[in-house]
Design an enzyme around this catalytic site. Structure first.
Site, PDB file in Angstrom:
ATOM      1  N   SER A  39      37.270 -13.890 -35.675  1.00 36.25           N
ATOM      2  CA  SER A  39      37.338 -12.460 -35.388  1.00 36.25           C
ATOM      3  C   SER A  39      36.059 -11.707 -35.729  1.00 36.25           C
ATOM      4  O   SER A  39      35.854 -10.591 -35.254  1.00 36.25           O
ATOM      5  CB  SER A  39      38.513 -11.830 -36.148  1.00 36.25           C
ATOM      6  OG  SER A  39      38.394 -12.062 -37.539  1.00 36.25           O
ATOM      7  N   ASP A 313      38.659  -2.538 -41.558  1.00 37.45           N
ATOM      8  CA  ASP A 313      40.064  -2.737 -41.906  1.00 37.45           C
ATOM      9  C   ASP A 313      40.114  -3.600 -43.157  1.00 37.45           C
ATOM     10  O   ASP A 313      39.170  -3.586 -43.950  1.00 37.45           O
ATOM     11  CB  ASP A 313      40.856  -3.329 -40.733  1.00 37.45           C
ATOM     12  CG  ASP A 313      40.257  -4.647 -40.212  1.00 37.45           C
ATOM     13  OD1 ASP A 313      39.477  -5.281 -40.950  1.00 37.45           O
ATOM     14  OD2 ASP A 313      40.569  -5.035 -39.070  1.00 37.45           O
ATOM     15  N   HIS A 316      37.586  -7.014 -41.930  1.00 37.02           N
ATOM     16  CA  HIS A 316      36.388  -6.988 -41.096  1.00 37.02           C
ATOM     17  C   HIS A 316      35.441  -5.853 -41.479  1.00 37.02           C
ATOM     18  O   HIS A 316      35.892  -4.745 -41.775  1.00 37.02           O
ATOM     19  CB  HIS A 316      36.788  -6.851 -39.627  1.00 37.02           C
ATOM     20  CG  HIS A 316      37.767  -7.881 -39.185  1.00 37.02           C
ATOM     21  ND1 HIS A 316      39.123  -7.643 -39.120  1.00 37.02           N
ATOM     22  CD2 HIS A 316      37.589  -9.179 -38.823  1.00 37.02           C
ATOM     23  CE1 HIS A 316      39.743  -8.743 -38.735  1.00 37.02           C
ATOM     24  NE2 HIS A 316      38.838  -9.691 -38.541  1.00 37.02           N
TER      25      HIS A 316
END
Length: 351
Positions: A39, A313, A316
């Site tokens: 991610s 968040d 990340h």
């Protein structure tokens, strides 16, 4: 009513913003960029999957020109920014974009929650592990060989192949107890990961990769869920320090074995520093967006001072944090930022 002068000024402003967002560093330094990982690099591959690891909704992408594309960030990822430094004319399209006509410029295969190991991320549903990412790359290479013929080999060996993976293997397997057999032995778990990653990079080399970038992990012990009191986990960071050193050793071994290629390692922890102070950002211990689980609440209003925050968040970094890592990976500030060279030097090599 807008005047002609005001209209011209608006056009100039829009052009300046476009240049800032789309790589304002001159002509492209490499013909293509291929991206593997999780991610931290995903640009939309998880959008069609049955997975909890999805971010194709606001406030994700609030600062990205394309909006909520599937990037786990408020804006550009680290590899987006590296592409800007390399002068690439377009952001590299995700493999999931079936209408992608720009695959000669590279493809992004990265997938949220994916890892080196096939089982990594099972908790969140579908994801695309490194082995499958390599299978997809094989398909793209076949297309390029068909399109370019004899020129394909020369084209591909000047491309950069970026690998930024491992955080989910550690966070979702080792630290959460997902792989019980390794739970009490980080050295054994790390060795198992290196063995698998070595095979994967060897496979990539066999498909023509000659300029390979391997990013070390940042200080996972400083993620917001781990630092409710603003204190990083020394144990988690010590484990990741050992892992990063193993990656550097792996890169040394590849360079010794394959003289027609160059592999480099990005010392992410050195750049970011274990307490995040290397980022130069004021807010380092809590997320910018309202979080449920580890992700931003859909359509929630994020913090206005995003340029001050290290984390977007719970898992990340913000674009502001990514800018620091990307800049020093591309052009090292001190020799220990990268090994044995930085990305700018790798790009300039004629192999």
């Amino acid at each position: 009513m807008i005047t002609i002068s005001q209209f011209k000024s608006l056009i100039i402003l829009l052009l300046m913003v476009s240049l800032e967002l789309k790589g304002s560093h001159g002509a492209a330094q490499v013909p293509c960029l291929f991206i593997f990982g999780d991610s931290l690099s995903d640009s939309g591959n998880n959008n069609p999957l049955l997975s909890w690891a999805k971010c194709n909704y606001l406030p994700y992408g609030i600062d990205f020109p394309g909006g909520a594309t599937g990037r786990f960030c408020n804006g550009r990822t680290t590899i987006d920014l590296v592409g800007d430094h390399l002068g690439l004319p377009n952001y590299i399209q995700p493999y999931a974009n079936k209408t992608n006509k720009l695959y000669h410029e590279g493809v992004n295969y990265a997938s949220g929650s994916a890892g080196i190991k096939k089982e990594t991320g099972l908790q969140v549903g579908q994801r695309i592990c490194m082995d499958v990412q390599l299978q997809r790359h094989k398909e793209i290479i076949a297309k390029i060989n068909k399109d370019m013929g004899a020129k394909a080999t020369g084209h591909l060996k000047q491309c950069i192949y970026n690998i930024y993976v491992g955080s989910n293997d550690w966070m979702l397997n080792f630290f959460s107890g997902g792989s019980v057999i390794y739970l009490l032995n980080p050295i054994s778990f790390g060795n198992s990961l290196i063995k698998d990653l070595t095979k994967q990079i060897t496979t990539l080399y066999g498909m023509g990769a000659r300029k390979v970038v391997v990013f070390g992990l940042g200080p996972l012990g400083c993620l917001p869920p781990i630092t409710p009191l603003g204190i990083c986990s020394p144990f988690a960071n010590a484990v990741i320090e050992v892992w990063n050193n193993s990656l550097k050793t792996m890169v040394k071994q590849f360079n010794a074995k394959y003289k027609d290629a160059r592999f480099i390692w990005i010392n992410s922890v050195k750049i970011i520093t274990p307490d995040l102070k290397g980022l130069g950002l004021r807010v380092r211990t809590n997320s910018c967006c309202m979080v449920v689980g580890a992700s931003c609440v859909p359509l929630s209003i994020p913090c206005p001072n995003r340029k001050d925050h290290a984390y977007w968040d719970f898992a990340h970094p913000t674009e502001a944090a990514n800018k620091v890592l990307a800049a020093r990976a591309y052009k090292n500030q001190v020799a220990t930022d990268t090994y044995p060279m930085d990305i700018s030097a790798l790009a300039a090599l004629k192999l």
